[in-house]
Design a protein around this motif. Structure first.
Motif, PDB file in Angstrom:
ATOM      1  N   ILE A  33      20.002  67.257  -8.363  1.00 55.58           N
ATOM      2  CA  ILE A  33      20.834  68.423  -8.641  1.00 55.58           C
ATOM      3  C   ILE A  33      20.158  69.654  -8.046  1.00 55.58           C
ATOM      4  O   ILE A  33      18.989  69.903  -8.302  1.00 55.58           O
ATOM      5  CB  ILE A  33      21.058  68.626 -10.146  1.00 55.58           C
ATOM      6  N   TYR A  34      20.950  70.360  -7.255  1.00 59.80           N
ATOM      7  CA  TYR A  34      20.452  71.545  -6.561  1.00 59.80           C
ATOM      8  C   TYR A  34      20.981  72.801  -7.255  1.00 59.80           C
ATOM      9  O   TYR A  34      22.076  72.816  -7.809  1.00 59.80           O
ATOM     10  CB  TYR A  34      20.961  71.569  -5.114  1.00 59.80           C
ATOM     11  N   TRP A  35      20.219  73.868  -7.116  1.00 57.08           N
ATOM     12  CA  TRP A  35      20.657  75.206  -7.492  1.00 57.08           C
ATOM     13  C   TRP A  35      20.663  76.073  -6.230  1.00 57.08           C
ATOM     14  O   TRP A  35      19.684  76.099  -5.493  1.00 57.08           O
ATOM     15  CB  TRP A  35      19.740  75.827  -8.530  1.00 57.08           C
ATOM     16  N   PHE A  36      21.782  76.742  -6.025  1.00 59.80           N
ATOM     17  CA  PHE A  36      21.923  77.668  -4.908  1.00 59.80           C
ATOM     18  C   PHE A  36      22.315  79.029  -5.456  1.00 59.80           C
ATOM     19  O   PHE A  36      22.811  79.146  -6.579  1.00 59.80           O
ATOM     20  CB  PHE A  36      23.010  77.189  -3.936  1.00 59.80           C
ATOM     21  N   ARG A  37      22.116  80.042  -4.659  1.00 57.25           N
ATOM     22  CA  ARG A  37      22.598  81.366  -5.035  1.00 57.25           C
ATOM     23  C   ARG A  37      23.106  82.074  -3.789  1.00 57.25           C
ATOM     24  O   ARG A  37      22.685  81.771  -2.668  1.00 57.25           O
ATOM     25  CB  ARG A  37      21.493  82.198  -5.696  1.00 57.25           C
ATOM     26  N   GLN A  38      24.014  82.998  -4.038  1.00 58.41           N
ATOM     27  CA  GLN A  38      24.592  83.756  -2.934  1.00 58.41           C
ATOM     28  C   GLN A  38      24.818  85.181  -3.382  1.00 58.41           C
ATOM     29  O   GLN A  38      25.598  85.437  -4.312  1.00 58.41           O
ATOM     30  CB  GLN A  38      25.902  83.125  -2.454  1.00 58.41           C
ATOM     31  N   GLY A  46      19.312  78.008  -0.946  1.00 57.46           N
ATOM     32  CA  GLY A  46      18.808  77.009  -1.878  1.00 57.46           C
ATOM     33  C   GLY A  46      17.679  77.583  -2.695  1.00 57.46           C
ATOM     34  O   GLY A  46      16.764  78.201  -2.151  1.00 57.46           O
ATOM     35  N   VAL A  47      17.725  77.388  -3.998  1.00 58.43           N
ATOM     36  CA  VAL A  47      16.745  77.955  -4.920  1.00 58.43           C
ATOM     37  C   VAL A  47      15.832  76.886  -5.490  1.00 58.43           C
ATOM     38  O   VAL A  47      14.612  77.048  -5.518  1.00 58.43           O
ATOM     39  CB  VAL A  47      17.471  78.693  -6.067  1.00 58.43           C
ATOM     40  N   ALA A  48      16.420  75.790  -5.944  1.00 60.73           N
ATOM     41  CA  ALA A  48      15.638  74.748  -6.611  1.00 60.73           C
ATOM     42  C   ALA A  48      16.396  73.437  -6.545  1.00 60.73           C
ATOM     43  O   ALA A  48      17.603  73.401  -6.306  1.00 60.73           O
ATOM     44  CB  ALA A  48      15.371  75.127  -8.071  1.00 60.73           C
ATOM     45  N   CYS A  49      15.650  72.368  -6.782  1.00 61.67           N
ATOM     46  CA  CYS A  49      16.245  71.039  -6.844  1.00 61.67           C
ATOM     47  C   CYS A  49      15.416  70.179  -7.777  1.00 61.67           C
ATOM     48  O   CYS A  49      14.175  70.296  -7.795  1.00 61.67           O
ATOM     49  CB  CYS A  49      16.322  70.415  -5.458  1.00 61.67           C
ATOM     50  N   THR A  56      10.529  68.168  -8.660  1.00 60.08           N
ATOM     51  CA  THR A  56      11.176  69.464  -8.507  1.00 60.08           C
ATOM     52  C   THR A  56      10.700  70.174  -7.245  1.00 60.08           C
ATOM     53  O   THR A  56       9.559  69.991  -6.811  1.00 60.08           O
ATOM     54  CB  THR A  56      10.922  70.359  -9.731  1.00 60.08           C
ATOM     55  N   TYR A  57      11.581  70.985  -6.693  1.00 57.00           N
ATOM     56  CA  TYR A  57      11.304  71.721  -5.467  1.00 57.00           C
ATOM     57  C   TYR A  57      11.884  73.121  -5.626  1.00 57.00           C
ATOM     58  O   TYR A  57      12.958  73.286  -6.212  1.00 57.00           O
ATOM     59  CB  TYR A  57      11.966  71.026  -4.269  1.00 57.00           C
ATOM     60  N   CYS A 102      15.722  64.863  -3.554  1.00 62.01           N
ATOM     61  CA  CYS A 102      16.051  66.170  -3.004  1.00 62.01           C
ATOM     62  C   CYS A 102      15.737  66.190  -1.518  1.00 62.01           C
ATOM     63  O   CYS A 102      14.774  65.574  -1.069  1.00 62.01           O
ATOM     64  CB  CYS A 102      15.230  67.261  -3.699  1.00 62.01           C
ATOM     65  N   ARG A 103      16.553  66.909  -0.783  1.00 64.93           N
ATOM     66  CA  ARG A 103      16.286  67.138   0.633  1.00 64.93           C
ATOM     67  C   ARG A 103      15.692  68.546   0.750  1.00 64.93           C
ATOM     68  O   ARG A 103      16.282  69.528   0.319  1.00 64.93           O
ATOM     69  CB  ARG A 103      17.559  67.016   1.443  1.00 64.93           C
ATOM     70  N   TYR A 104      14.517  68.603   1.340  1.00 64.68           N
ATOM     71  CA  TYR A 104      13.825  69.879   1.474  1.00 64.68           C
ATOM     72  C   TYR A 104      13.621  70.151   2.950  1.00 64.68           C
ATOM     73  O   TYR A 104      13.192  69.256   3.674  1.00 64.68           O
ATOM     74  CB  TYR A 104      12.485  69.840   0.732  1.00 64.68           C
ATOM     75  N   PRO A 105      13.914  71.310   3.489  1.00 63.90           N
ATOM     76  CA  PRO A 105      14.328  72.529   2.776  1.00 63.90           C
ATOM     77  C   PRO A 105      15.690  72.371   2.101  1.00 63.90           C
ATOM     78  O   PRO A 105      16.474  71.504   2.461  1.00 63.90           O
ATOM     79  CB  PRO A 105      14.374  73.594   3.857  1.00 63.90           C
ATOM     80  N   LEU A 106      15.950  73.218   1.140  1.00 64.63           N
ATOM     81  CA  LEU A 106      17.133  73.129   0.310  1.00 64.63           C
ATOM     82  C   LEU A 106      18.300  73.814   1.010  1.00 64.63           C
ATOM     83  O   LEU A 106      18.489  75.011   0.902  1.00 64.63           O
ATOM     84  CB  LEU A 106      16.855  73.803  -1.045  1.00 64.63           C
ATOM     85  N   ARG A 107      19.088  73.049   1.699  1.00 69.62           N
ATOM     86  CA  ARG A 107      20.223  73.592   2.440  1.00 69.62           C
ATOM     87  C   ARG A 107      21.518  73.179   1.755  1.00 69.62           C
ATOM     88  O   ARG A 107      21.607  72.111   1.162  1.00 69.62           O
ATOM     89  CB  ARG A 107      20.208  73.101   3.875  1.00 69.62           C
ATOM     90  N   HIS A 108      22.534  74.027   1.876  1.00 72.38           N
ATOM     91  CA  HIS A 108      23.786  73.764   1.163  1.00 72.38           C
ATOM     92  C   HIS A 108      24.696  72.793   1.901  1.00 72.38           C
ATOM     93  O   HIS A 108      25.704  72.351   1.349  1.00 72.38           O
ATOM     94  CB  HIS A 108      24.527  75.077   0.887  1.00 72.38           C
TER      95      HIS A 108
END
Length: 124
Positions: A33-38, A46-49, A56-57, A102-108
């Motif tokens: 589960i990813y967290w994004f913000r805009q 991407g903020v966290a995963c 966690t990332y 999680c895929r890092y870097p956290l891209r949408h």
């Protein structure tokens, strides 16, 4: 199938908020589960995963301040945000690509399900 992020709001600099992401129609246990913000006028970031294995990332700008965790019994993932600053003001979204890691870097790109998002405003 739905994801929903909620419990955002208004907070003063230095304050804390905890966002929740809950799923309906599927079980979060198996997925990252990813967290994004805009922020207005900005790209989605991407903020966290948190992976299905609880790895966690975090993006560098939130490391040490934000913590993501999951509570499988409630089919929920949380984002605890401490030491909030005005630059954290944004709409926050949870999402999943239905993979376990999680895929890092956290891209949408490649997310299959998105929550509707919740507004977080940090201001004095």
């Amino acid at each position: 199938v739905q994801l929903q992020a909620f419990v955002g709001g208004f907070v003063q600099p230095g304050g804390s908020l905890r966002l929740s992401c809950e799923a309906r129609g599927f079980t979060l246990d198996y997925y990252a589960i990813y967290w994004f913000r805009q922020a207005p006028g900005e790209e989605r970031e991407g903020v966290a995963c948190i992976s299905a294995y609880d790895s966690t990332y975090y993006v560098d700008s939130v490391k040490g301040r934000f913590t993501t965790s999951r509570e499988n019994a409630k089919n929920a993932v949380y984002l605890l945000m401490n030491s909030l600053a005005p630059e954290d003001t944004a709409a926050y979204y949870c999402a999943t690509d239905t993979l376990s890691n999680c895929r890092y870097p956290l891209r949408h790109y490649g997310m299959h399900f998105w929550g509707k998002g919740t507004e977080v405003t940090v201001s004095s």
